[in-house]
Design a protein around this motif. Sequence first.
Motif, PDB file in Angstrom:
ATOM      1  N   LEU A   1       0.823  -1.202   0.000  1.00  0.00           N
ATOM      2  CA  LEU A   1       0.000   0.000   0.000  1.00  0.00           C
ATOM      3  C   LEU A   1       0.860   1.256   0.000  1.00  0.00           C
ATOM      4  O   LEU A   1       0.566   2.226  -0.701  1.00  0.00           O
ATOM      5  CB  LEU A   1      -0.921  -0.002   1.220  1.00  0.00           C
ATOM      6  CG  LEU A   1      -1.781   1.252   1.402  1.00  0.00           C
ATOM      7  CD1 LEU A   1      -2.774   1.401   0.261  1.00  0.00           C
ATOM      8  CD2 LEU A   1      -2.512   1.209   2.738  1.00  0.00           C
ATOM      9  N   THR A   2       1.938   1.236   0.774  1.00  0.00           N
ATOM     10  CA  THR A   2       2.819   2.404   0.835  1.00  0.00           C
ATOM     11  C   THR A   2       3.471   2.676  -0.514  1.00  0.00           C
ATOM     12  O   THR A   2       3.562   3.828  -0.957  1.00  0.00           O
ATOM     13  CB  THR A   2       3.909   2.187   1.905  1.00  0.00           C
ATOM     14  OG1 THR A   2       3.288   1.834   3.137  1.00  0.00           O
ATOM     15  CG2 THR A   2       4.728   3.449   2.109  1.00  0.00           C
ATOM     16  N   VAL A   3       3.909   1.613  -1.180  1.00  0.00           N
ATOM     17  CA  VAL A   3       4.496   1.769  -2.511  1.00  0.00           C
ATOM     18  C   VAL A   3       3.454   2.302  -3.482  1.00  0.00           C
ATOM     19  O   VAL A   3       3.741   3.184  -4.311  1.00  0.00           O
ATOM     20  CB  VAL A   3       5.065   0.425  -3.011  1.00  0.00           C
ATOM     21  CG1 VAL A   3       5.435   0.512  -4.492  1.00  0.00           C
ATOM     22  CG2 VAL A   3       6.290   0.035  -2.183  1.00  0.00           C
ATOM     23  N   ALA A   4       2.222   1.804  -3.402  1.00  0.00           N
ATOM     24  CA  ALA A   4       1.161   2.266  -4.299  1.00  0.00           C
ATOM     25  C   ALA A   4       0.886   3.752  -4.094  1.00  0.00           C
ATOM     26  O   ALA A   4       0.725   4.510  -5.064  1.00  0.00           O
ATOM     27  CB  ALA A   4      -0.111   1.455  -4.061  1.00  0.00           C
ATOM     28  N   LEU A   5       0.849   4.205  -2.830  1.00  0.00           N
ATOM     29  CA  LEU A   5       0.647   5.622  -2.558  1.00  0.00           C
ATOM     30  C   LEU A   5       1.828   6.442  -3.057  1.00  0.00           C
ATOM     31  O   LEU A   5       1.650   7.535  -3.604  1.00  0.00           O
ATOM     32  CB  LEU A   5       0.448   5.838  -1.057  1.00  0.00           C
ATOM     33  CG  LEU A   5       0.181   7.275  -0.599  1.00  0.00           C
ATOM     34  CD1 LEU A   5      -1.058   7.833  -1.278  1.00  0.00           C
ATOM     35  CD2 LEU A   5       0.031   7.339   0.921  1.00  0.00           C
ATOM     36  N   GLY A   6       3.042   5.919  -2.882  1.00  0.00           N
ATOM     37  CA  GLY A   6       4.222   6.618  -3.384  1.00  0.00           C
ATOM     38  C   GLY A   6       4.194   6.779  -4.888  1.00  0.00           C
ATOM     39  O   GLY A   6       4.513   7.848  -5.422  1.00  0.00           O
ATOM     40  N   VAL A   7       3.801   5.726  -5.594  1.00  0.00           N
ATOM     41  CA  VAL A   7       3.698   5.802  -7.055  1.00  0.00           C
ATOM     42  C   VAL A   7       2.630   6.805  -7.461  1.00  0.00           C
ATOM     43  O   VAL A   7       2.810   7.585  -8.417  1.00  0.00           O
ATOM     44  CB  VAL A   7       3.398   4.410  -7.641  1.00  0.00           C
ATOM     45  CG1 VAL A   7       3.073   4.503  -9.131  1.00  0.00           C
ATOM     46  CG2 VAL A   7       4.577   3.474  -7.416  1.00  0.00           C
ATOM     47  N   LEU A   8       1.500   6.820  -6.742  1.00  0.00           N
ATOM     48  CA  LEU A   8       0.427   7.774  -7.036  1.00  0.00           C
ATOM     49  C   LEU A   8       0.915   9.210  -6.904  1.00  0.00           C
ATOM     50  O   LEU A   8       0.628  10.070  -7.748  1.00  0.00           O
ATOM     51  CB  LEU A   8      -0.750   7.527  -6.092  1.00  0.00           C
ATOM     52  CG  LEU A   8      -1.933   8.503  -6.202  1.00  0.00           C
ATOM     53  CD1 LEU A   8      -2.583   8.413  -7.573  1.00  0.00           C
ATOM     54  CD2 LEU A   8      -2.957   8.216  -5.113  1.00  0.00           C
ATOM     55  N   LEU A   9       1.687   9.472  -5.854  1.00  0.00           N
ATOM     56  CA  LEU A   9       2.226  10.821  -5.653  1.00  0.00           C
ATOM     57  C   LEU A   9       3.230  11.182  -6.742  1.00  0.00           C
ATOM     58  O   LEU A   9       3.272  12.328  -7.209  1.00  0.00           O
ATOM     59  CB  LEU A   9       2.874  10.924  -4.274  1.00  0.00           C
ATOM     60  CG  LEU A   9       1.919  10.817  -3.085  1.00  0.00           C
ATOM     61  CD1 LEU A   9       2.702  10.809  -1.776  1.00  0.00           C
ATOM     62  CD2 LEU A   9       0.915  11.951  -3.082  1.00  0.00           C
ATOM     63  N   LEU A  10       4.053  10.213  -7.136  1.00  0.00           N
ATOM     64  CA  LEU A  10       5.007  10.472  -8.213  1.00  0.00           C
ATOM     65  C   LEU A  10       4.293  10.803  -9.513  1.00  0.00           C
ATOM     66  O   LEU A  10       4.653  11.767 -10.215  1.00  0.00           O
ATOM     67  CB  LEU A  10       5.916   9.248  -8.411  1.00  0.00           C
ATOM     68  CG  LEU A  10       7.078   9.089  -7.439  1.00  0.00           C
ATOM     69  CD1 LEU A  10       7.779   7.755  -7.678  1.00  0.00           C
ATOM     70  CD2 LEU A  10       8.073  10.232  -7.590  1.00  0.00           C
ATOM     71  N   VAL A  11       3.295  10.025  -9.851  1.00  0.00           N
ATOM     72  CA  VAL A  11       2.542  10.268 -11.090  1.00  0.00           C
ATOM     73  C   VAL A  11       1.853  11.625 -11.026  1.00  0.00           C
ATOM     74  O   VAL A  11       1.834  12.376 -12.007  1.00  0.00           O
ATOM     75  CB  VAL A  11       1.512   9.144 -11.319  1.00  0.00           C
ATOM     76  CG1 VAL A  11       0.587   9.486 -12.484  1.00  0.00           C
ATOM     77  CG2 VAL A  11       2.228   7.825 -11.586  1.00  0.00           C
TER      78      VAL A  11
END
Length: 238
Positions: free
Chosen positions: A197-207
């Motif tokens: 979940l943390t990685v998914a949120l990080g990717v969302l913020l990057l995008v």
Amino acid sequence: MSSVWIIAALTTGLVGSLHCVGMCGPLAMALPIGRLPRSQRGLAMGLYHVSRVTAYAGLGTLAGTLGQGLLLAGFQRSVSVAAGLFLLLWTVFRQGKFSGLTTSRTAQWITRPMSRFLQSPTLGAFAGLGFLNGLLPCGFVYVALTGAVTTGSAVGGAAYMGLFGLGTVPALMLVRFVPDLFPVTLRRRFTAFMPVLTVALGVLLLVRGVYPSTVADRAGHEVPLCHGGRTEVNPKTP
């Protein structure tokens, strides 16, 4: 706050609630609810969780205010990218461990009054316990605060953290009244999912930082980018 952030905040709270069961569950079990009259027990638990969510919202207000200042300074995209990278790197270097980032000695200013409240079975004590619990150092709270910063407003940050807090309530209520629903094996399975979940949120913020759907005018208001084209913002426009 967009529907994406609402979903992200609630999901972070819901998934992180199993982490809360491990970290805050013992506190929930230790609440002196049995020492109150039966007529006050439901109200006491309500005050506890409302105060805890309020503490989260207060932290979110500070985080959102910081994000708003950075947005006004023209760092909207940089903040989102930096937040995403922080979550990704933290997950890698901490290997998915979400325990508190500070030492127990640092948190003594919170735990000492909490211990006094535990000895005082009053409605005010339950409210105080909930508020202080929301301020305890917790890795998953920091993950949520990272998202709150990127909302770019005090109201957005408060709403984000409030939704996060609401997402943690069901599990903490259940562990108090139906503890057998959360065996150790189940907790471990959800704990293993938390880095995902943390990685998914990080990717969302990057995008969001690399491909923004909005730009900000000089007042800090977001203006949609239409059809992927460049939008010129008139600073004099109200």
